[in-house]
Scaffold this motif. Structure first.
Motif, short mmCIF file in Angstrom:
data_model
loop_
_atom_site.label_atom_id
_atom_site.label_comp_id
_atom_site.label_asym_id
_atom_site.label_seq_id
_atom_site.Cartn_x
_atom_site.Cartn_y
_atom_site.Cartn_z
N ILE A 179 0.83 -1.20 0.00
CA ILE A 179 0.00 0.00 0.00
C ILE A 179 0.86 1.26 0.00
N VAL A 180 0.48 2.19 -0.86
CA VAL A 180 1.17 3.48 -0.97
C VAL A 180 0.15 4.58 -0.68
N LEU A 181 0.47 5.45 0.28
CA LEU A 181 -0.38 6.57 0.64
C LEU A 181 0.35 7.89 0.38
N ASN A 182 -0.42 8.95 0.20
CA ASN A 182 0.16 10.29 0.14
C ASN A 182 0.75 10.66 1.50
N GLU A 183 1.76 11.51 1.49
CA GLU A 183 2.22 12.09 2.75
C GLU A 183 1.18 13.10 3.22
N LEU A 184 0.94 13.15 4.53
CA LEU A 184 -0.03 14.08 5.06
C LEU A 184 0.43 15.51 4.88
N ASP A 185 -0.51 16.38 4.50
CA ASP A 185 -0.21 17.80 4.45
C ASP A 185 0.07 18.29 5.87
N GLU A 186 0.92 19.30 5.99
CA GLU A 186 1.28 19.82 7.31
C GLU A 186 0.06 20.24 8.11
N SER A 187 -0.97 20.76 7.44
CA SER A 187 -2.17 21.20 8.14
C SER A 187 -2.99 20.05 8.72
N LEU A 188 -2.72 18.83 8.26
CA LEU A 188 -3.45 17.66 8.73
C LEU A 188 -2.66 16.83 9.73
N TRP A 189 -1.40 17.15 9.90
CA TRP A 189 -0.50 16.26 10.64
C TRP A 189 -0.96 16.06 12.08
N ARG A 190 -1.28 17.13 12.80
CA ARG A 190 -1.64 16.99 14.21
C ARG A 190 -2.87 16.11 14.38
N GLN A 191 -3.84 16.27 13.50
CA GLN A 191 -5.10 15.54 13.63
C GLN A 191 -4.99 14.08 13.21
N SER A 204 -3.18 8.19 12.90
CA SER A 204 -4.17 7.34 12.25
C SER A 204 -3.51 6.35 11.31
N ALA A 205 -4.34 5.52 10.69
CA ALA A 205 -3.83 4.58 9.70
C ALA A 205 -3.22 5.29 8.51
N MET A 206 -3.62 6.55 8.28
CA MET A 206 -3.11 7.30 7.13
C MET A 206 -1.86 8.10 7.45
N GLY A 207 -1.38 8.05 8.71
CA GLY A 207 -0.20 8.79 9.11
C GLY A 207 1.09 8.09 8.73
N GLY A 208 2.18 8.51 9.36
CA GLY A 208 3.48 7.89 9.10
C GLY A 208 4.11 8.34 7.80
N TYR A 209 5.13 7.61 7.40
CA TYR A 209 5.89 7.92 6.19
C TYR A 209 5.96 6.68 5.31
N GLN A 210 5.95 6.90 4.01
CA GLN A 210 5.95 5.79 3.07
C GLN A 210 7.28 5.06 3.06
N VAL A 211 7.22 3.74 3.07
CA VAL A 211 8.40 2.91 2.90
C VAL A 211 8.41 2.39 1.47
N TRP A 212 9.62 2.27 0.90
CA TRP A 212 9.76 1.81 -0.49
C TRP A 212 10.77 0.67 -0.55
N PRO A 213 10.42 -0.41 -1.25
CA PRO A 213 11.40 -1.50 -1.43
C PRO A 213 12.60 -1.03 -2.26
N THR A 214 13.76 -1.55 -1.93
CA THR A 214 14.95 -1.25 -2.73
C THR A 214 15.09 -2.21 -3.90
N GLU A 215 14.33 -3.29 -3.88
CA GLU A 215 14.29 -4.20 -5.02
C GLU A 215 12.86 -4.72 -5.20
#
Length: 318
Positions: free
Chosen positions: A104-116, A120-131
């Motif tokens: 699963i790939v999600l957008n990074e949260l906009d700064e205005s949404l970060w605190r709220q 949540s499940a939509m928070g965090g930072y995206q991880v990407w495989p190296t292969e």
């Protein structure tokens, strides 16, 4: 019951009559079947093929390598087999976990949404495989192309729910698109309660599915029977989600569907869920501009709706 095939190329041309015809065809399809098959969408076939190749190469990796990218407190990254169960579904609780793995790939949260929403499940930072090394670029290219498709289709749906073409734009100023690469392994001895994806309706606004030639996606007809979605190479299967159904006051259908694993072949698909901003209310659009009365329960936002369902159906790390 058939899934209408719609050429949407007129949406990208200076042709008002062609645009209206596409919108009317989409309305007919999604107010009855709840599904359509889109051709002329503008996503290059080579781009789709490259993404499917990268997806298959990722899923062919040893399990321990894939687990390095496993999702944790947020729904980003690799979901192994049997880690999602549709406990909270419009069709009741599934008896077994889905026999599929996904990334699963999600957008990074906009700064205005970060605190709220950061917890949540939509928070965090995206991880990407190296292969495989082409994985991230193939996903990013496809996601950008699909965003363009989503923007064009949303304007049709805006008219379909009784607004001007740009009436839904305000709810997509900070959209929440979700891209999901899916692998359904072959399942030779499937029992009646085992699915690649158990019967459900989608949570959000619009779902676009690219699928390979193996088949297995099925729609529930009004009489309760299930029928296969036709396979058209490089077409996109579009279906209406629960939020769009709510916006339309029930006119547009969020139709139940499922995936059956093939007994001998792996199936690959790519889901692109083009959904509205997290703070958008889930209610008929005719009522969305009215002041909310403090004496009445407040309608859920899309983010609250999504969070409730994701937390119920997926096993998150603490």
């Amino acid at each position: 019951m058939q899934v209408p095939v719609i050429d949407i190329s007129a949406l990208y041309e200076d042709d008002p009559n062609g645009w209206d015809q596409v919108m009317e065809q989409l309305y007919d399809a999604h107010s009855t079947v709840g599904f359509s098959i889109l051709t002329g969408h503008g996503v290059p076939a080579r781009m789709m093929d490259d993404l499917f190749t990268a997806s298959a190469r990722f899923y062919a990796l040893p399990l321990e390598k894939k687990l390095a990218y496993r999702y944790g407190a947020n729904l980003r990254g690799y979901l192994p087999l049997n880690t999602s169960t549709l406990i909270r579904s419009t069709l009741g609780s599934a008896r077994k976990p889905n026999y599929s793995e996904s990334f699963i790939v999600l957008n990074e949260l906009d700064e205005s949404l970060w605190r709220q929403w950061s917890g949540s499940a939509m928070g965090g930072y995206q991880v990407w495989p190296t292969e495989p090394k082409e994985f991230e670029i193939a996903v990013r290219r496809y996601r950008a192309a699909m965003t363009r498709v989503g923007e064009a289709i949303v304007r049709c749906f805006s008219c379909m729910v009784g607004l001007p073409r740009d009436g839904l734009d305000r709810y997509y100023e900070m959209p929440n698109p979700i891209l999901r690469l899916l692998h359904y392994p072959a399942l030779a001895a499937r029992d009646a309660n085992q699915f690649g994806s158990a019967p459900h309706t989608d949570y959000g606004c619009l779902t676009f599915i690219a699928q390979d030639d193996v088949g297995g996606l099925q729609i529930k007809a009004a009489d309760g029977s299930w029928f296969d979605v036709p396979i058209i190479p490089h077409a996109l299967v579009l279906n209406t989600g629960q939020v769009m159904e709510a916006w339309s006051g029930g006119t547009l259908k969020a139709t139940p569907h499922r995936v059956i694993n093939h007994p001998e072949k792996s199936r690959y698909s790519v889901g692109f869920f083009y959904d509205c901003g997290l703070n958008t209310r889930v209610m008929p659009v005719a009522s969305m501009t009215e002041p909310m009365c403090a004496c009445k329960p407040q309608p859920k936002t899309y983010g609250e709706h999504l969070e409730t369902l994701l937390r119920a159906n997926y096993s998150f790390a603490d």
